[in-house]
Design an enzyme around this catalytic site. Structure first.
Site, PDB file in Angstrom:
ATOM      1  N   GLU A 283      -1.517  74.118  28.033  1.00 31.53           N
ATOM      2  CA  GLU A 283      -2.495  74.974  28.719  1.00 31.53           C
ATOM      3  C   GLU A 283      -3.084  74.281  29.946  1.00 31.53           C
ATOM      4  O   GLU A 283      -4.291  74.300  30.174  1.00 31.53           O
ATOM      5  CB  GLU A 283      -3.598  75.396  27.735  1.00 31.53           C
ATOM      6  CG  GLU A 283      -3.050  76.176  26.542  1.00 31.53           C
ATOM      7  CD  GLU A 283      -4.111  76.720  25.592  1.00 31.53           C
ATOM      8  OE1 GLU A 283      -5.205  76.130  25.515  1.00 31.53           O
ATOM      9  OE2 GLU A 283      -3.831  77.753  24.942  1.00 31.53           O
TER      10      GLU A 283
ATOM     11  N   GLU B 137     -13.501  81.431  16.757  1.00 33.68           N
ATOM     12  CA  GLU B 137     -12.936  82.070  17.948  1.00 33.68           C
ATOM     13  C   GLU B 137     -12.267  83.405  17.624  1.00 33.68           C
ATOM     14  O   GLU B 137     -12.523  84.405  18.298  1.00 33.68           O
ATOM     15  CB  GLU B 137     -11.922  81.118  18.598  1.00 33.68           C
ATOM     16  CG  GLU B 137     -11.194  81.736  19.779  1.00 33.68           C
ATOM     17  CD  GLU B 137     -10.236  80.769  20.465  1.00 33.68           C
ATOM     18  OE1 GLU B 137     -10.084  79.633  19.981  1.00 33.68           O
ATOM     19  OE2 GLU B 137      -9.658  81.165  21.492  1.00 33.68           O
TER      20      GLU B 137
ATOM     21  N   ASP C 137      -2.011  80.212  16.772  1.00 33.79           N
ATOM     22  CA  ASP C 137      -3.317  79.796  17.283  1.00 33.79           C
ATOM     23  C   ASP C 137      -4.473  80.332  16.445  1.00 33.79           C
ATOM     24  O   ASP C 137      -5.203  81.215  16.903  1.00 33.79           O
ATOM     25  CB  ASP C 137      -3.463  80.253  18.741  1.00 33.79           C
ATOM     26  CG  ASP C 137      -4.635  79.588  19.435  1.00 33.79           C
ATOM     27  OD1 ASP C 137      -5.253  78.700  18.822  1.00 33.79           O
ATOM     28  OD2 ASP C 137      -4.926  79.960  20.587  1.00 33.79           O
TER      29      ASP C 137
HETATM   30  O1  GCW Z   1      -7.351  78.616  20.601  1.00 33.49           O
HETATM   31  C1  GCW Z   1      -7.089  78.153  21.880  1.00 33.49           C
HETATM   32  C2  GCW Z   1      -8.350  78.372  22.636  1.00 33.49           C
HETATM   33  C3  GCW Z   1      -8.582  77.378  23.737  1.00 33.49           C
HETATM   34  C4  GCW Z   1      -8.394  75.979  23.174  1.00 33.49           C
HETATM   35  C5  GCW Z   1      -6.968  75.859  22.672  1.00 33.49           C
HETATM   36  C6  GCW Z   1      -6.697  74.508  22.036  1.00 33.49           C
HETATM   37  C7  GCW Z   1      -9.565  73.959  23.738  1.00 33.49           C
HETATM   38  O2  GCW Z   1      -8.378  79.682  23.118  1.00 33.49           O
HETATM   39  O3  GCW Z   1      -9.890  77.568  24.208  1.00 33.49           O
HETATM   40  O4  GCW Z   1      -8.688  74.974  24.117  1.00 33.49           O
HETATM   41  O5  GCW Z   1      -6.728  76.821  21.683  1.00 33.49           O
HETATM   42  O6  GCW Z   1      -6.718  74.437  20.821  1.00 33.49           O
HETATM   43  O7  GCW Z   1      -6.452  73.549  22.743  1.00 33.49           O
END
Ligand code: GCW
Length: 704
Positions: A305, A412, A384
């Site tokens: 990312e 989240e 995720d």
């Molecule tokens: O779940 C996702 C999130 C990001 C996060 C990423 C990760 C810290 O949307 O905000 O970044 O995973 O785990 O690195």
């Protein structure tokens, strides 16, 4: 605010919870007591402090409740004796010698043994064991002082039980002060400045230790320019946090940027094989340990990312992680290297790429190449932190690597601490997941790098925004200590400690809290994305429904709904082949739409709406039914809560906060229900068998 005059909630440590200990006579050999010198020597300076932490906790409890703490022998008529095996309480404590003979040298750095004779005896090999033993007695309450019982040994299953903060130093323009934080600001930083309150951080460390946590990473794994300097000129801030947490046996870790040699150093490269880069990290690590002698290590999100990593230099993740491990090794630190690596610029038309496969593709081939002090940190699921995901196949695929399993306490994707969603339930399921050869997720984590949770705590007075979300942090710590615990029993412990006598065995508060929380994760699942398909959240902030929000983006999180069916074909036969990453029997089970568990069907298969689930209902009817049921469940939760009057430790402020959040949960659940049901009705054209209004629409009444 309940339980603490300083303005924040006591969590599971209100002074009332200490009554059983605080009303009794406690003997804890002190610095001037028998064998103290031996103990201090055995423990080292930091360890000796932990004994004083135990003493301070007991002293506060007896001050409040009228008992007494003795630090010098003889132990006399004590009700509770806590002592190190090497030092002992001195003569005259019935049963101590037997206890010590049986357990000394078997308890490890944090374990303890407890038995009840004339007095309750707690013995540990090291000071941290005494601290955990004390918190054990706290949980047991009067039961620790009842009928005699034999020696019970307690040692943590996981050596490291870590909480990772995603706190930023600066306010990030999109993600704010705390990335995915739903509990107010950061406990450490505000708008670029270090604003940690020593008393609050100490209280936080106490809360963490009391559920078993022993490591904290203080900053976000997305390391932006200001945060990168925590490694160098701002290390003093990390050292201050470490100093406040140390008395509770918590070691501090730091997220670092792989590009640091370039961005905060003066090098032109961060290539892990470049000698100058290796020397830069070695020097950086030396300076960190000069400031924090018991520093835990680095956490790294690389090539993920947008974060920099070894790929930028044509190196792989073993090269990158090992280089950092070599810098830390002389000082005893570890690298937590995250396996959350995937292409977030995927073309949605490209059906050959599957985000679920990415971590395994990147990491499984590297098994055996990582140093012993590298811990590959794997998210529990392959995508995720969705409400329901299968276990990540990486966890079964790297027997030659130390793995840590990462779960997300910050909600989240599970209601952002506006919805009640007790996560002890799914975590327990995940930890118990096993495959051929007798391994489980828990056994891999226990043999490797332990368990990690993304923090759900912040500057909020209740620590977690939603007061009931405290139970998730508590359950995380307890399950990391003992993954075999029943999550409902853990919840019960939390209720007792947090709400005290008001929640007595048959009292209404306890019944209400169980009624609301026990099944809350499945409830959340009922009204959100169906059958394991995941996402369907609003892009960016991830709150509330948006069925197609991610469908045509590069993020790799698709559901592929069309007029005929829905779900992701991840089979070997006709799909992405992801099922082939699993060991048996799961590879076979997930491959077959008939054997695949219903709750994961759409994660693994694209099926027609008329496909009949193992439960006997069709996919489309299940979608409708579960969404109505989910909302009804939340409406009942709210009614139960409203019927519960505040009182005692259930303060009016806490009651009001939960009420306000439940109102939002009801609103949001209805929104989810109506959008999901309307969407699938419009796509499929299949009416509800029960003829309910599927889009929640209120149509105008046309006068005749
Ligand atoms: O779940 C996702 C999130 C990001 C996060 C990423 C990760 C810290 O949307 O905000 O970044 O995973 O785990 O690195």
């Amino acid at each position: 605010m309940t339980g603490d005059a300083r303005g924040w909630h006591a969590g599971w440590l209100p002074s009332q919870a200490w009554r059983a200990i605080g009303t009794r006579r406690v003997f804890l050999p002190g610095p001037s007591g028998a064998g103290a010198a031996v103990a201090a020597e055995a423990a080292g300076a930091a360890g000796a402090d932990l004994v004083e932490t135990v003493a301070a906790e007991i002293a506060a409890a007896v001050r409040t409740h009228g008992g007494r703490l003795d630090r010098t022998g003889p132990a006399g008529p004590a009700d509770l004796v806590l002592a190190l095996a090497a030092a002992g309480p001195g003569d005259g404590v019935a049963g101590w010698d037997d206890l010590r003979t049986e357990v000394a040298g078997t308890l490890g750095a944090e374990g303890f043994a407890i038995t009840r004779r004339a007095a309750t005896l707690v013995c540990a090999d090291a000071p941290a064991g005494l601290l955990h033993g004390l918190f054990h007695v706290l949980r047991a309450g009067d039961a620790a002082f009842g009928a005699p019982f034999g020696v019970r040994r307690h040692r943590p299953a996981m050596r490291r039980r870590m909480v990772d903060h995603w706190d930023n130093v600066d306010v990030h323009p999109v993600m704010g002060q705390v990335e995915r934080g739903y509990a107010g600001g950061s406990l450490f930083w505000t708008a670029g400045a270090f604003t940690a309150d020593p008393a609050r951080i100490r209280a936080y460390a106490r809360l963490l230790a009391a559920c078993g946590v022993n490591a904290v990473a203080v900053n976000n794994v997305n390391v932006h320019p200001t945060e990168a300097r925590l490694l160098t000129d701002r290390i003093g801030e990390v050292a201050a946090i470490a100093g406040w947490m140390r008395p509770y046996g918590i070691r501090v870790h730091l997220s670092v940027s792989f590009a640091a040699p370039r961005t905060v150093g003066a090098l032109h490269t961060a290539d892990p094989c470049d000698p100058a880069v290796r020397a830069w990290w070695a020097a950086a690590a030396r300076d960190v340990y000069a400031a924090i002698p018991d520093f835990g290590g680095f956490v790294v999100k690389a090539d993920s990312e947008g974060q920099p990593g070894p790929f930028g230099y044509g190196r792989d993740h073993a090269d990158g992680a090992n280089m950092l491990a070599d810098a830390l090794a002389p000082h005893g630190g570890v690298v937590h290297w995250r396996a959350f690596v995937y292409n977030h610029h995927q073309d949605w038309r490209d059906r050959g790429t599957d985000r679920a496969k990415a971590a395994h593709q990147h990491f499984a081939p590297l098994d055996g190449r990582f140093r012993d002090t590298v811990i590959v940190q794997v998210k529990h699921g392959p995508v995720d932190f969705q409400t329901r995901e299968p276990v990540s196949p990486v966890i079964a695929a790297m027997p030659g690597t130390r793995l840590a399993v990462e779960v997300q306490a910050t909600q989240e994707y599970t209601g952002q601490q506006r919805h009640v969603c007790y996560l002890g339930t799914p975590w327990s399921e995940t930890l118990g997941f096993g495959w051929a050869g007798g391994q489980t997720v828990a056994s891999v984590a226990a043999a490797g790098g332990g368990l990690v949770a993304v923090a759900n705590t912040g500057a909020d007075a209740f620590w977690t925004g939603h007061p009931l979300a405290q139970a998730n942090l508590y359950a995380y710590g307890r399950l990391a200590w003992d993954p075999a615990l029943d999550p409902c029993a853990v919840l019960d412990e939390w209720i007792t400690l947090t709400f005290g006598a008001a929640a007595g065995p048959d009292a209404e508060p306890r019944r209400t809290l169980h009624a609301i929380m026990d099944d809350s994760w499945r409830g959340y699942e009922r009204y959100t994305a169906p059958l394991g398909v995941g996402f369907m959240v609003r892009p960016g902030h991830h709150y509330g429904p948006d069925v197609d929000g991610y469908e045509y983006t590069g993020w790799g999180t698709y559901h592929f709904a069309d007029r005929d069916g829905v779900g992701v074909d991840r089979t070997r036969a006709t799909g992405t082949g992801f099922t082939g990453q699993y060991p048996q029997p799961w590879s076979r089970i997930y491959e077959s739409p008939d054997e695949c568990p219903d709750e994961l069907l759409l994660f693994f298969h694209h099926v027609p709406y008329g496909h009949v689930l193992r439960s006997g209902t069709t996919v489309i009817q299940h979608i409708y039914d579960s969404h109505f049921a989910g909302v009804e469940q939340v409406e009942r939760m709210r009614e139960r809560w409203r019927a519960l009057p505040p009182g005692g430790l259930l303060s009016a402020a806490l009651h009001a906060r939960v009420s306000e959040r439940l109102d939002e949960q009801v609103r949001s659940a209805r929104e989810w229900r109506d959008q999901i049901n309307a969407y699938f009705f419009r796509k499929s054209g299949v009416p509800d068998a029960d003829r309910r209004a599927l889009d929640g629409a209120r149509r105008p009444v046309i006068p005749r």
